[in-house]
Design a protein around this motif. Structure first.
Motif, PDB file in Angstrom:
ATOM      1  N   ASP A   1      -6.707  -4.641  -6.267  1.00  0.00           N
ATOM      2  CA  ASP A   1      -5.891  -3.572  -6.846  1.00  0.00           C
ATOM      3  C   ASP A   1      -6.806  -2.357  -6.904  1.00  0.00           C
ATOM      4  O   ASP A   1      -7.625  -2.217  -7.811  1.00  0.00           O
ATOM      5  CB  ASP A   1      -5.390  -3.962  -8.242  1.00  0.00           C
TER       6      ASP A   1
ATOM      7  N   GLU B   1      -8.044   8.666  -5.778  1.00  0.00           N
ATOM      8  CA  GLU B   1      -7.548  10.038  -5.950  1.00  0.00           C
ATOM      9  C   GLU B   1      -8.547  10.957  -5.255  1.00  0.00           C
ATOM     10  O   GLU B   1      -9.669  11.154  -5.729  1.00  0.00           O
ATOM     11  CB  GLU B   1      -7.430  10.396  -7.430  1.00  0.00           C
TER      12      GLU B   1
ATOM     13  N   HIS C   1      -3.032   3.727  -3.049  1.00  0.00           N
ATOM     14  CA  HIS C   1      -3.069   2.582  -3.965  1.00  0.00           C
ATOM     15  C   HIS C   1      -2.740   1.332  -3.167  1.00  0.00           C
ATOM     16  O   HIS C   1      -1.658   1.221  -2.595  1.00  0.00           O
ATOM     17  CB  HIS C   1      -2.071   2.774  -5.101  1.00  0.00           C
TER      18      HIS C   1
ATOM     19  N   ARG D   1      -3.782  10.656  -2.271  1.00  0.00           N
ATOM     20  CA  ARG D   1      -4.079   9.450  -3.061  1.00  0.00           C
ATOM     21  C   ARG D   1      -3.622   8.220  -2.300  1.00  0.00           C
ATOM     22  O   ARG D   1      -2.755   8.297  -1.412  1.00  0.00           O
ATOM     23  CB  ARG D   1      -3.409   9.516  -4.433  1.00  0.00           C
TER      24      ARG D   1
ATOM     25  N   GLU E   1       0.835  -1.197   0.000  1.00  0.00           N
ATOM     26  CA  GLU E   1       0.000   0.000   0.000  1.00  0.00           C
ATOM     27  C   GLU E   1       0.871   1.249   0.000  1.00  0.00           C
ATOM     28  O   GLU E   1       1.737   1.415   0.854  1.00  0.00           O
ATOM     29  CB  GLU E   1      -0.921   0.006   1.219  1.00  0.00           C
TER      30      GLU E   1
ATOM     31  N   ALA F   1      -7.281   1.915  -6.194  1.00  0.00           N
ATOM     32  CA  ALA F   1      -6.626   3.217  -6.069  1.00  0.00           C
ATOM     33  C   ALA F   1      -7.663   4.310  -5.871  1.00  0.00           C
ATOM     34  O   ALA F   1      -8.769   4.253  -6.419  1.00  0.00           O
ATOM     35  CB  ALA F   1      -5.783   3.509  -7.308  1.00  0.00           C
TER      36      ALA F   1
END
Length: 259
Positions: free
Chosen positions: A107, A111, A94, A92, A78, A109
């Protein structure tokens, strides 16, 4: 399995409708570049993974990466960027989970500025499918840096809530309740020190939480130990990774906790 996933999505969506207002945490300890290691063990005490932590700082932005490299070849990785200017605020995040340790790969992510959540999944032929959702995100979204929040609150703080975007059906907002639970001694470099203990409870609420528990879908609480002082540090984490799977105890290298 599909029915269970739909129920989880419903739980999380309804929980969002009754969520408490955003509660941002003020910066008390400026984070600096660092590089550290932890050891993750199973509930039986067997080493499951070495853990590496790195942190880089550019201006008022901090980028931290936490990586579990499991002995079975699995990875939990991470990377999170947040701002430490007045208050702590996500930029952000991920998060990747893959390998036999996990029931399904992740997976995911986020923003924060654009409210964009991106999920990547592979079909049976290995083709990568990318799904993007636009979500109205709260100011207190804490994906990937809950530990940093705890470095900036006093050990006797009143319980508080922050938001987490869970990787369910493209991203669903939940609240987590963070409560202080006193202090516990531990050993480090031949010294006996005290850590402040915090409990993190994912809130599904009411009958929804009861049903989730009966279906085995309620994430377990996570407990975090924080060393106070001029340079506070997270020294121990006990809980699931990402809200599912076996419970792990991750301890800062060179520390020792009593049973």
């Amino acid at each position: 399995m599909e029915r269970s996933r739909l129920l989880v999505a419903a739980f999380l969506t309804i929980t969002l409708a009754t969520a408490a207002p955003a509660e941002q945490i003020s910066v008390k300890h400026i984070q600096l570049p660092m590089h550290g290691f932890m050891v993750a063990r199973s509930e039986t005490g067997k080493i499951a993974a070495p853990v590496e932590f790195t942190q880089a700082v550019q201006g008022d932005e901090v980028t931290m990466r936490l990586t579990y490299r499991f002995v079975d070849g699995s990875i939990d990785d991470e990377t999170t960027t947040y701002r430490q200017q007045g208050t702590l605020r996500l930029v952000r995040s991920h998060h990747i989970q893959k390998g036999p340790f996990f029931a399904k790969p992740v997976d995911f992510a986020v923003e924060a500025a654009t409210g964009t959540a991106t999920s990547r999944t592979a079909d049976k032929k290995g083709k990568i499918n990318v799904e993007t959702e636009h979500i109205d995100l709260p100011d207190d979204l804490a994906n990937g840096f809950v530990g940093t929040l705890l470095l900036n609150v006093p050990p006797n703080t009143t319980p508080f809530r922050v938001g987490i975007l869970a990787p369910v059906f493209g991203g669903r907002l939940i609240r987590i309740l963070i409560s202080p639970e006193g202090e516990q001694p531990f050993q480090k470099a031949g010294q006996t020190l005290k850590a402040s203990v915090f409990r993190i409870h994912p809130e599904l609420g009411g009958i929804l939480g009861v049903i989730a528990t009966l279906l085995g879908l309620q994430p377990k609480d996570v407990t975090v130990w924080v060393l106070e002082g001029e340079q506070p540090a997270v020294v121990r984490i006990v809980g699931q990774l990402g809200g599912s799977g076996p419970v792990l105890s991750s301890e800062l290298e060179g520390t020792s906790f009593g049973k």
